[in-house]
Design an enzyme around this catalytic site. Structure first.
Site, PDB file in Angstrom:
ATOM      1  N   HIS A 588       0.813  -1.216   0.000  1.00  0.00           N
ATOM      2  CA  HIS A 588       0.000   0.000   0.000  1.00  0.00           C
ATOM      3  C   HIS A 588       0.847   1.267   0.000  1.00  0.00           C
ATOM      4  CE1 HIS A 588      -3.490  -2.623   0.985  1.00  0.00           C
ATOM      5  NE2 HIS A 588      -3.895  -1.900  -0.016  1.00  0.00           N
ATOM      6  N   GLU A 824      -9.940 -11.760  -7.110  1.00  0.00           N
ATOM      7  CA  GLU A 824      -8.666 -11.565  -6.407  1.00  0.00           C
ATOM      8  C   GLU A 824      -8.129 -12.882  -5.871  1.00  0.00           C
ATOM      9  OE1 GLU A 824      -8.883  -7.672  -3.925  1.00  0.00           O
ATOM     10  OE2 GLU A 824     -10.794  -8.680  -3.684  1.00  0.00           O
ATOM     11  N   ASP A 848      -4.018  -8.664  -5.199  1.00  0.00           N
ATOM     12  CA  ASP A 848      -4.244  -9.862  -4.397  1.00  0.00           C
ATOM     13  C   ASP A 848      -4.193 -11.119  -5.257  1.00  0.00           C
ATOM     14  OD1 ASP A 848      -4.483  -9.202  -1.628  1.00  0.00           O
ATOM     15  OD2 ASP A 848      -6.234  -8.017  -2.159  1.00  0.00           O
ATOM     16  N   CYS A 895      -8.532  -3.555 -11.784  1.00  0.00           N
ATOM     17  CA  CYS A 895      -8.362  -2.387 -10.919  1.00  0.00           C
ATOM     18  C   CYS A 895      -7.138  -2.532 -10.020  1.00  0.00           C
ATOM     19  CB  CYS A 895      -9.618  -2.151 -10.079  1.00  0.00           C
ATOM     20  SG  CYS A 895     -10.014  -3.528  -9.009  1.00  0.00           S
TER      21      CYS A 895
HETATM   22  C1  PEP Z   1      -6.317  -5.705  -5.597  1.00  0.00           C
HETATM   23  O1  PEP Z   1      -6.183  -6.596  -4.760  1.00  0.00           O
HETATM   24  O2  PEP Z   1      -5.779  -5.732  -6.723  1.00  0.00           O
HETATM   25  C2  PEP Z   1      -7.131  -4.527  -5.295  1.00  0.00           C
HETATM   26  C3  PEP Z   1      -7.427  -3.643  -6.215  1.00  0.00           C
HETATM   27  O3  PEP Z   1      -7.527  -4.367  -4.020  1.00  0.00           O
HETATM   28  P1  PEP Z   1      -6.570  -3.814  -2.832  1.00  0.00           P
HETATM   29  O4  PEP Z   1      -5.275  -3.370  -3.453  1.00  0.00           O
HETATM   30  O5  PEP Z   1      -7.291  -2.706  -2.196  1.00  0.00           O
HETATM   31  O6  PEP Z   1      -6.441  -5.036  -1.996  1.00  0.00           O
HETATM   32 MG    MG Z   2      -7.425  -6.667  -2.993  1.00  0.00          MG
END
Ligand code: PEP
Ligand code: MG
Length: 962
Positions: A588, A824, A848, A895
């Site tokens: 993140h 995911e 994920d 995404c």
């Molecule tokens: C992902 O896992 O690609 C996603 C978009 O969700 P996050 O990054 O918030 O887990």
């Molecule tokens: Mg995710």
């Protein structure tokens, strides 16, 4: 939020018994359209579980969690029963407050209500009230009590003149929460009033938060206007709260008992004379509350029952709060504490019963007060006091590490695009050792003054030599912070308490920084970073360590690993780039770096921590490359490349509002990922054709408590309004694993990434999901809404979530709604042919999906660099998902972070992905990249990639064909 007003109150009702009263109240709620008739059943069940009698003739009947779905709107209805209704256990109710609440909104009302109940018994007044306004006045009108306790008394304080003494009094009031920073000024502006016996009085209404009186005496007698000063009363004045006390003080002075104050050697004498809260020398015991919803009605009731079993006084307060606390035998007082999970309760009891009572209370709280407890996370334990501060400063480089040599070329992970050039600022934790207590006020004050002066002068030199106006402004802000009288005031107070200069300075700068952070505002968070910066500089000076002075020009921050909070609080104007020893592209922190537009390369290995401060670095965030002390030629080439990319970025920006259509006419939608509703307008301005991922857990995190339906609606409506008809794809709350929600406690798990998270957690707490879905559906109002569920691993999870959404849709019609899932988890991709029959769309979360496919924790310090979403195994799952969806006429988005990887874009388009959702800043470039592509060629390229053996091979393939 629930509020009380006269329209909600019915006066003069009568009921033969509790059952009849409940039926009347439920009828009232039904006829107001707040609940369905079945809610009465919930109210009866609730009474059977435990009486809702609150005390002082008041009951608060309400339903159970199981009957929350019978609530249409949150609200309250009140009935006065002048003849009283027997509520069981001999308790008579004269006022019943029936609550209809979707969730725990009523706890807030309870807290407000119980705070308003004074020590006296309201029951008679409620019974005799003649109109609804009188009831409201009774419930809300309790005057605020004047704060006066031992922490507001300062005897023999260091003060060289009257102003300093006054300022010490203001500080005590501030510390007790009676006033904010402007009080001292207010007091100074007033005319000090001599009371005789060397006692003085000042008061102010400025910056007062609650009424309070402080009394301070100087270590040495002072003079003011030719008269002696032995003591000073400082009043933070609000309303009439002080009137009684003032009268008492005048009486004492008239009786000639002023010496009780002017010669006082203990705060007890002063408090006894004034009738303030005398500290009882009673044994105390602290215990941390672990109940999920804090000390709400049922556990509080259990606590009162234990306390009532003892003959003698038992009190409780939140640890660290001023005052003696409240009687543990009073339900309303306990509720008014507003104690939440994780907070510490401090019990005290009369010495005669203390041993037994405290042991029984502690054991009961630990056992959950009749509720099943979820263990507190380790951090919920109160932190131990420490005499050392761990701060980022000059690194004490581990001897074995060899810094990369000048000219070295390091290949690491591209985390955020852009080329950055600048001197390194290497930050590793360093421990400053210092004594908590100093060598006396005079010495410590002088040490601190010298350090402050020197740091101020250092910063002044930077201000004078700095060309960049933005950077200069930052240094000027630092100077202003250093000179801030309020900060100095507080530090001085700690010095007067005996702390050493280091401890006093650190305590205040840290406290101030934390206060800023708590405001959840990105700009204020930057101020917190600034405060810590000056905190560190001064501390380093005091400890004789080399100060880690920041380079004047924008620098490359080198760290072991950056936490998301580090990145979010970075000063963007100062940090040209980020280089970390550990971490991966989908952590993140990397996502935030991208959102902030700071070029970042991560996972470069520990050796970078051994780089000498200010080593010139060249960082290429698109290719994950680092050059150490590059030669002139390399630098010039990089500058040219940067120029080219900037021009490309500018061209892309100019075209950002055009659609992304390949040269042979294949359109791809490009949308934005956001985590805060207020970012929507900016995303649209940057070319977003919709929001492709609203991470609602981030919206939740921006609230101090779980937002209720109304609060969520505000957020979702803001997004939909800014989208102006463009589609919104919302992900329902994705909590658990790497995304904890502070106010949603979860039991510790051995392996949280494979545990209760995402949709699994939501289905275990359906009331939270239901509230969120209601808020979303209600906000849509004809606008295109797509809802997707996170971490779906199988058909049952999808169906359970879908069914809830469809049930609610019957109640809250939405014209343009699609329901889908995030892909995911590999099982979802493998089951795509089955799921595609039922969902409206898929959105692939490659972050994920990569982690679970390759079995590499996306935040793993050393392995995450290998978690490449271009691994053919991941690409195959993406390909399968698209194929299955298209076979059923459904659309697919991506995404995850892969969608803005310029090497991945041709492959995702070639695999047939219909929508790419990326951080707003990347939209223009992604669109430009799509426009450069030939769809057929991309399809062939994607097929070729599927047959390769590794992510590296795929990257090489795409590079070749660029
Ligand atoms: C992902 O896992 O690609 C996603 C978009 O969700 P996050 O990054 O918030 O887990
Ligand atoms: Mg995710």
């Amino acid at each position: 939020m629930l509020e009380l007003n006269a329209e909600q109150i019915q006066m003069g009702r009568s009921a033969t018994d509790k059952l009849a009263a409940l039926a009347l109240l439920a009828d009232g709620l039904v006829s107001e359209g707040l609940v369905a008739p079945g809610y009465l059943g919930g109210m009866l069940t609730r009474e059977a579980q435990g009486s809702t009698y609150l005390g002082q003739g008041i009951a608060i009947p309400h339903g159970t969690p199981e009957t929350r779905d019978q609530v249409f709107h949150t609200g309250v209805r009140l009935m006065q029963f002048p003849e009283g209704v027997d509520w069981g256990d001999g308790q008579r109710v004269y006022l019943a407050i029936a609550i209809a609440a979707h969730s725990d909104e009523h706890l807030r009302l309870l807290q407000l209500l119980t705070r308003a109940l004074g020590e006296g018994d309201l029951s008679q007044a409620l019974r005799e009230a003649q109109d609804a306004e009188a009831i409201v006045a009774l419930l809300q009108g309790a005057p605020q009590e004047l704060a006066l306790d031992s922490q507001l008394i300062g005897l023999g304080v260091a003060a060289e003149d009257f102003d300093e003494l006054l300022w010490q009094g203001a500080r005590l009031l501030k510390k007790a929460g009676c006033a904010s920073a402007g009080l001292a000024n207010g007091l100074l502006q007033g005319e000090p009033l001599p009371l005789g016996d060397g006692l003085w009085w000042v008061h102010s209404e400025q910056a007062v938060l609650r009424p309070g009186l402080a009394f301070v005496t100087p270590a040495e007698p002072l003079r003011l206007n030719g008269q002696t000063v032995h003591g000073l009363f400082c009043l933070a004045s609000l309303g009439e709260a002080h009137r009684q006390l003032l009268e008492r003080l005048c009486d004492l002075l008239i009786e000639g008992r002023g010496a009780a104050f002017s010669q006082a050697t203990s705060s007890r004498t002063v408090l006894e004379a004034l009738g303030g809260d005398v500290p009882a020398d009673w044994p105390t015991r602290r215990v941390t509350l672990a109940n999920t919803h804090g000390l709400h009605a049922r556990p509080a009731k259990a606590l009162t029952e234990i306390a009532q079993a003892f003959v003698g006084e038992v009190r409780v307060r939140l640890a660290g709060e001023p005052g003696r606390g409240v009687s543990a035998k009073s339900l309303s007082k306990l509720l008014a504490l507003g104690a939440q999970r994780g907070q510490e309760l401090e019990f005290s009891a009369e010495p005669a019963i203390a041993a037994d009572a405290l042991a029984a209370l502690e054991a009961a709280v630990r056992a959950g007060l009749g509720e099943t407890l979820e263990p507190l996370p380790a951090s919920a334990e109160p932190p131990a006091l420490s005499v050392a501060a761990t701060l980022s400063a000059v690194p004490s480089t581990p001897a074995k590490l060899q810094a990369p040599a000048a000219g070295a070329r390091l290949q690491a992970v591209a985390a955020a695009p852009g080329i950055a050039i600048g001197p390194a600022l290497v930050r590793v934790p360093q421990t400053f050792e210092y004594a908590q207590h100093g060598q006396g006020l005079v010495v410590e004050r002088q040490r601190l003054a010298t350090a402050l002066e020197q740091v101020d002068a250092d910063i002044q030199r930077l201000v004078e030599s700095c060309d960049d106006v933005n950077v200069r402004d930052i240094f000027i802000t630092h100077q202003a912070m250093l000179r801030d009288p309020a900060l100095r005031e507080d530090v001085e107070a700690h010095l007067a308490e005996g702390l050493g200069a280091e401890a006093a300075w650190l305590a205040e700068t840290e406290a101030a920084a934390r206060q800023q952070e708590a405001l959840h505002d990105a700009l204020l968070a930057e101020r917190a970073a600034d405060l810590r910066d000056i905190g560190r500089r001064v501390l380093a000076h005091l400890c004789g360590a080399d100060s880690l002075s920041e380079p004047e020009e924008p620098y490359i921050l080198v760290m072991d690993e950056v936490a998301p909070s580090d990145v979010a609080s970075l000063n963007r104007r100062r940090v040209a780039g980020i280089l970390t020893a550990r971490g991966g592209a989908t952590a993140h922190s990397a996502i935030i770096a991208r959102a902030l537009g700071i070029p970042a390369v991560v996972g470069a290995g520990e050796a970078v921590l051994a780089l000498a401060q200010r080593t010139e670095l060249l960082l290429d965030g698109d290719h994950g490359l680092v050059r150490v002390a590059p030669d002139r030629q390399t630098l010039e080439q990089a500058e040219r490349e940067r120029e080219v990319r900037q021009q490309r970025q500018q061209r892309a920006h100019a075209e950002r509002l055009r659609p992304a259509i390949t040269s042979d006419g294949h359109a791809v939608e490009v949308a934005a990922n956001i985590g805060a509703s207020e970012k929507t307008a900016e995303a649209v301005e940057l070319g977003a054709e919709g929001i492709g991922l609203l991470r609602t857990e981030l919206v939740f995190m921006a609230h101090a408590q779980a937002p209720d339906q109304a609060a969520q609606e505000v957020e979702y409506r803001r997004v939909l309004a800014a989208l102006d008809g463009r589609p919104l794809v919302v992900r329902t709350l994705d909590v658990g694993g790497d995304k904890p929600l502070p106010y949603w406690p979860m039991p510790a798990e051995e392996n949280p990434f494979l545990g209760v998270r995402g949709i699994r957690l939501s289905l275990q707490r359906p009331e939270v999901l239901e509230t969120q879905l209601r808020a979303l559906l209600t906000s849509a109002e004809g606008r295109p809404l797509r809802i997707m569920f996170p971490m779906v691993g199988g058909v049952e999870e999808w169906r359970a979530a879908r069914d809830m959404a469809l049930r609610l849709r019957e109640e809250i019609p939405v014209a343009d709604l699609q329901l889908g899932i995030m892909v995911e988890v590999p099982s979802a991709a493998l089951l795509a042919p089955v799921l595609a029959r039922e969902v409206d769309f898929f959105s692939i979360g490659t972050n994920d999906l990569t982690q679970y496919t390759l079995a590499i924790d996306r935040g793993h310090p050393t392995l995450s660099a290998q978690a490449d979403g271009l691994h053919p195994a991941v690409l195959r799952l993406i390909g399968m998902t698209v194929e299955a969806a298209h076979a059923h006429g459904k659309w697919v988005g991506v995404c995850g972070e892969l969608a803005c990887d310029m090497l991945a874009v041709p492959l995702l388009v070639g695999l047939g992905v219909d929508e790419l959702s990326v951080s707003a800043r990347a939209i223009a470039l992604v669109k430009a990249r799509v426009r450069e592509l030939d769809f057929r060629h991309s399809q062939a390229l994607a097929q070729q990639a599927l047959g390769l053996e590794s992510g590296a091979a795929v990257r090489a393939l795409v590079e070749e064909t660029r």
